[in-house]
Write a protein that holds these residues in place. Structure first.
Motif, PDB file in Angstrom:
ATOM      1  N   LEU A  59       0.822  -1.210   0.000  1.00 47.64           N
ATOM      2  CA  LEU A  59       0.000   0.000   0.000  1.00 47.64           C
ATOM      3  C   LEU A  59       0.858   1.262   0.000  1.00 47.64           C
ATOM      4  CD1 LEU A  59      -2.893  -0.999   2.412  1.00 47.64           C
ATOM      5  CD2 LEU A  59      -2.995  -0.684  -0.067  1.00 47.64           C
ATOM      6  N   ILE A  60       1.932   1.260   0.762  1.00 51.01           N
ATOM      7  CA  ILE A  60       2.839   2.417   0.762  1.00 51.01           C
ATOM      8  C   ILE A  60       3.507   2.555  -0.594  1.00 51.01           C
ATOM      9  CG2 ILE A  60       5.000   3.290   1.745  1.00 51.01           C
ATOM     10  CD1 ILE A  60       4.063   2.090   4.431  1.00 51.01           C
ATOM     11  N   LEU A  61       3.902   1.439  -1.176  1.00 54.67           N
ATOM     12  CA  LEU A  61       4.516   1.476  -2.499  1.00 54.67           C
ATOM     13  C   LEU A  61       3.525   1.984  -3.547  1.00 54.67           C
ATOM     14  CD1 LEU A  61       7.085   0.666  -4.096  1.00 54.67           C
ATOM     15  CD2 LEU A  61       5.948  -1.504  -4.544  1.00 54.67           C
ATOM     16  N   ALA A  62       2.287   1.518  -3.480  1.00 55.05           N
ATOM     17  CA  ALA A  62       1.271   1.952  -4.447  1.00 55.05           C
ATOM     18  C   ALA A  62       0.934   3.426  -4.267  1.00 55.05           C
ATOM     19  CB  ALA A  62       0.018   1.095  -4.297  1.00 55.05           C
ATOM     20  N   ALA A  63       1.017   3.935  -3.052  1.00 55.88           N
ATOM     21  CA  ALA A  63       0.728   5.343  -2.820  1.00 55.88           C
ATOM     22  C   ALA A  63       1.867   6.245  -3.297  1.00 55.88           C
ATOM     23  CB  ALA A  63       0.468   5.584  -1.338  1.00 55.88           C
ATOM     24  N   GLY A  64       3.087   5.720  -3.347  1.00 51.13           N
ATOM     25  CA  GLY A  64       4.227   6.547  -3.728  1.00 51.13           C
ATOM     26  C   GLY A  64       4.557   6.544  -5.199  1.00 51.13           C
ATOM     27  N   LEU A  65       4.070   5.574  -5.951  1.00 51.39           N
ATOM     28  CA  LEU A  65       4.432   5.501  -7.368  1.00 51.39           C
ATOM     29  C   LEU A  65       3.751   6.544  -8.252  1.00 51.39           C
ATOM     30  CD1 LEU A  65       4.873   1.711  -8.125  1.00 51.39           C
ATOM     31  CD2 LEU A  65       6.590   3.494  -8.149  1.00 51.39           C
ATOM     32  N   PRO A  66       2.457   6.792  -8.145  1.00 47.46           N
ATOM     33  CA  PRO A  66       1.838   7.789  -9.041  1.00 47.46           C
ATOM     34  C   PRO A  66       2.438   9.188  -8.937  1.00 47.46           C
ATOM     35  CG  PRO A  66       0.157   6.405  -8.074  1.00 47.46           C
ATOM     36  CD  PRO A  66       1.444   6.057  -7.403  1.00 47.46           C
ATOM     37  N   PRO A  67       2.733   9.706  -7.737  1.00 47.14           N
ATOM     38  CA  PRO A  67       3.389  11.020  -7.706  1.00 47.14           C
ATOM     39  C   PRO A  67       4.759  11.013  -8.381  1.00 47.14           C
ATOM     40  CG  PRO A  67       2.488  10.518  -5.555  1.00 47.14           C
ATOM     41  CD  PRO A  67       2.350   9.298  -6.380  1.00 47.14           C
ATOM     42  N   HIS A  68       5.471   9.905  -8.309  1.00 49.20           N
ATOM     43  CA  HIS A  68       6.772   9.822  -8.962  1.00 49.20           C
ATOM     44  C   HIS A  68       6.627   9.996 -10.474  1.00 49.20           C
ATOM     45  CE1 HIS A  68      10.796   8.514  -9.958  1.00 49.20           C
ATOM     46  NE2 HIS A  68      10.275   7.592 -10.759  1.00 49.20           N
ATOM     47  N   PHE A  69       5.647   9.336 -11.058  1.00 48.00           N
ATOM     48  CA  PHE A  69       5.447   9.461 -12.496  1.00 48.00           C
ATOM     49  C   PHE A  69       4.937  10.847 -12.859  1.00 48.00           C
ATOM     50  CE2 PHE A  69       4.998   4.749 -12.173  1.00 48.00           C
ATOM     51  CZ  PHE A  69       6.150   4.462 -12.881  1.00 48.00           C
ATOM     52  N   ALA A  70       4.112  11.443 -11.996  1.00 52.09           N
ATOM     53  CA  ALA A  70       3.591  12.782 -12.279  1.00 52.09           C
ATOM     54  C   ALA A  70       4.710  13.817 -12.245  1.00 52.09           C
ATOM     55  CB  ALA A  70       2.498  13.130 -11.277  1.00 52.09           C
ATOM     56  N   VAL A  71       5.580  13.732 -11.266  1.00 49.17           N
ATOM     57  CA  VAL A  71       6.698  14.673 -11.163  1.00 49.17           C
ATOM     58  C   VAL A  71       7.629  14.496 -12.355  1.00 49.17           C
ATOM     59  CG1 VAL A  71       8.749  15.243  -9.811  1.00 49.17           C
ATOM     60  CG2 VAL A  71       6.557  14.943  -8.677  1.00 49.17           C
ATOM     61  N   SER A  72       7.861  13.252 -12.754  1.00 45.47           N
ATOM     62  CA  SER A  72       8.738  12.998 -13.890  1.00 45.47           C
ATOM     63  C   SER A  72       8.180  13.602 -15.164  1.00 45.47           C
ATOM     64  CB  SER A  72       8.917  11.491 -14.065  1.00 45.47           C
ATOM     65  OG  SER A  72       9.672  11.222 -15.215  1.00 45.47           O
ATOM     66  N   SER A  73       6.877  13.461 -15.398  1.00 37.61           N
ATOM     67  CA  SER A  73       6.306  14.017 -16.622  1.00 37.61           C
ATOM     68  C   SER A  73       6.251  15.542 -16.572  1.00 37.61           C
ATOM     69  CB  SER A  73       4.908  13.444 -16.868  1.00 37.61           C
ATOM     70  OG  SER A  73       4.047  13.832 -15.828  1.00 37.61           O
ATOM     71  N   MET A  74       6.086  16.135 -15.373  1.00 36.13           N
ATOM     72  CA  MET A  74       6.100  17.599 -15.263  1.00 36.13           C
ATOM     73  C   MET A  74       7.494  18.151 -15.548  1.00 36.13           C
ATOM     74  SD  MET A  74       3.156  18.778 -14.837  1.00 36.13           S
ATOM     75  CE  MET A  74       3.612  20.448 -14.485  1.00 36.13           C
ATOM     76  N   GLU A  75       8.536  17.446 -15.092  1.00 38.32           N
ATOM     77  CA  GLU A  75       9.896  17.892 -15.388  1.00 38.32           C
ATOM     78  C   GLU A  75      10.171  17.807 -16.884  1.00 38.32           C
ATOM     79  OE1 GLU A  75      12.493  15.567 -12.975  1.00 38.32           O
ATOM     80  OE2 GLU A  75      11.900  16.574 -11.120  1.00 38.32           O
ATOM     81  N   ASP A  76       9.663  16.766 -17.520  1.00 39.56           N
ATOM     82  CA  ASP A  76       9.825  16.647 -18.969  1.00 39.56           C
ATOM     83  C   ASP A  76       9.096  17.779 -19.684  1.00 39.56           C
ATOM     84  OD1 ASP A  76      11.293  14.382 -18.585  1.00 39.56           O
ATOM     85  OD2 ASP A  76       9.674  12.991 -19.110  1.00 39.56           O
ATOM     86  N   TYR A  77       7.951  18.186 -19.172  1.00 41.96           N
ATOM     87  CA  TYR A  77       7.184  19.258 -19.794  1.00 41.96           C
ATOM     88  C   TYR A  77       7.918  20.581 -19.647  1.00 41.96           C
ATOM     89  CZ  TYR A  77       3.435  22.596 -20.546  1.00 41.96           C
ATOM     90  OH  TYR A  77       2.683  23.644 -21.011  1.00 41.96           O
ATOM     91  N   LYS A  78       8.543  20.824 -18.476  1.00 43.74           N
ATOM     92  CA  LYS A  78       9.271  22.077 -18.245  1.00 43.74           C
ATOM     93  C   LYS A  78      10.495  22.163 -19.139  1.00 43.74           C
ATOM     94  CE  LYS A  78       7.921  22.640 -13.429  1.00 43.74           C
ATOM     95  NZ  LYS A  78       8.384  22.580 -12.040  1.00 43.74           N
ATOM     96  N   VAL A  79      11.185  21.057 -19.321  1.00 49.05           N
ATOM     97  CA  VAL A  79      12.403  21.041 -20.147  1.00 49.05           C
ATOM     98  C   VAL A  79      12.041  20.968 -21.628  1.00 49.05           C
ATOM     99  CG1 VAL A  79      14.562  19.763 -20.548  1.00 49.05           C
ATOM    100  CG2 VAL A  79      13.662  19.979 -18.259  1.00 49.05           C
ATOM    101  N   LYS A  80      10.800  20.615 -21.924  1.00 49.99           N
ATOM    102  CA  LYS A  80      10.277  20.436 -23.273  1.00 49.99           C
ATOM    103  C   LYS A  80      11.009  19.313 -23.995  1.00 49.99           C
ATOM    104  CE  LYS A  80       8.716  25.124 -23.602  1.00 49.99           C
ATOM    105  NZ  LYS A  80       8.838  26.418 -24.216  1.00 49.99           N
ATOM    106  N   SER A  81      11.167  18.215 -23.266  1.00 48.93           N
ATOM    107  CA  SER A  81      11.804  17.045 -23.863  1.00 48.93           C
ATOM    108  C   SER A  81      10.749  16.152 -24.489  1.00 48.93           C
ATOM    109  CB  SER A  81      12.584  16.247 -22.818  1.00 48.93           C
ATOM    110  OG  SER A  81      11.699  15.685 -21.889  1.00 48.93           O
ATOM    111  N   VAL A  82      11.165  15.409 -25.514  1.00 45.08           N
ATOM    112  CA  VAL A  82      10.259  14.522 -26.224  1.00 45.08           C
ATOM    113  C   VAL A  82      10.840  13.114 -26.102  1.00 45.08           C
ATOM    114  CG1 VAL A  82       9.215  13.962 -28.433  1.00 45.08           C
ATOM    115  CG2 VAL A  82       9.618  16.342 -27.793  1.00 45.08           C
ATOM    116  N   HIS A  83       9.999  12.182 -25.746  1.00 45.53           N
ATOM    117  CA  HIS A  83      10.470  10.814 -25.593  1.00 45.53           C
ATOM    118  C   HIS A  83      10.605  10.167 -26.942  1.00 45.53           C
ATOM    119  CE1 HIS A  83      10.061  10.182 -21.189  1.00 45.53           C
ATOM    120  NE2 HIS A  83       9.381  11.295 -21.327  1.00 45.53           N
TER     121      HIS A  83
END
Length: 83
Positions: A59-83
């Motif tokens: 449960l702790i692992l499941a609660a911590g994973l979605p924010p990790h992916f959200a922060v990662s995609s926001m950083e990609d958006y700020k840098v304007k990187s394309v996968h």
């Protein structure tokens, strides 16, 4: 003398060799060796404790994973990187 599993063969072999050496030296004593490589979980309390520890960890692992992916995609958006 021993079962097919290697975990059980080594203690049996050590027991046979040790007792053979003791008999060579005219000893009346003998060595007993046993193997229990895994914890014995026959009590239901222990099984339920292990279950709840694993459940809390997941449960702790499941609660911590979605924010990790959200922060990662926001950083990609700020840098304007394309996968």
């Amino acid at each position: 003398m021993c079962s097919v599993e290697h975990v059980n063969c080594l203690p049996v072999l050590v027991n046979i060799l040790s007792n053979t050496f003791l008999r060579l030296f005219n000893s009346t004593q003998h060595i007993r060796i046993w193997s229990q490589p895994f914890y014995d979980t026959h009590t239901p309390e222990l099984k339920s404790d292990i279950f709840f520890v694993c459940l809390n960890y997941l449960l702790i692992l499941a609660a911590g994973l979605p924010p990790h992916f959200a922060v990662s995609s926001m950083e990609d958006y700020k840098v304007k990187s394309v996968h």
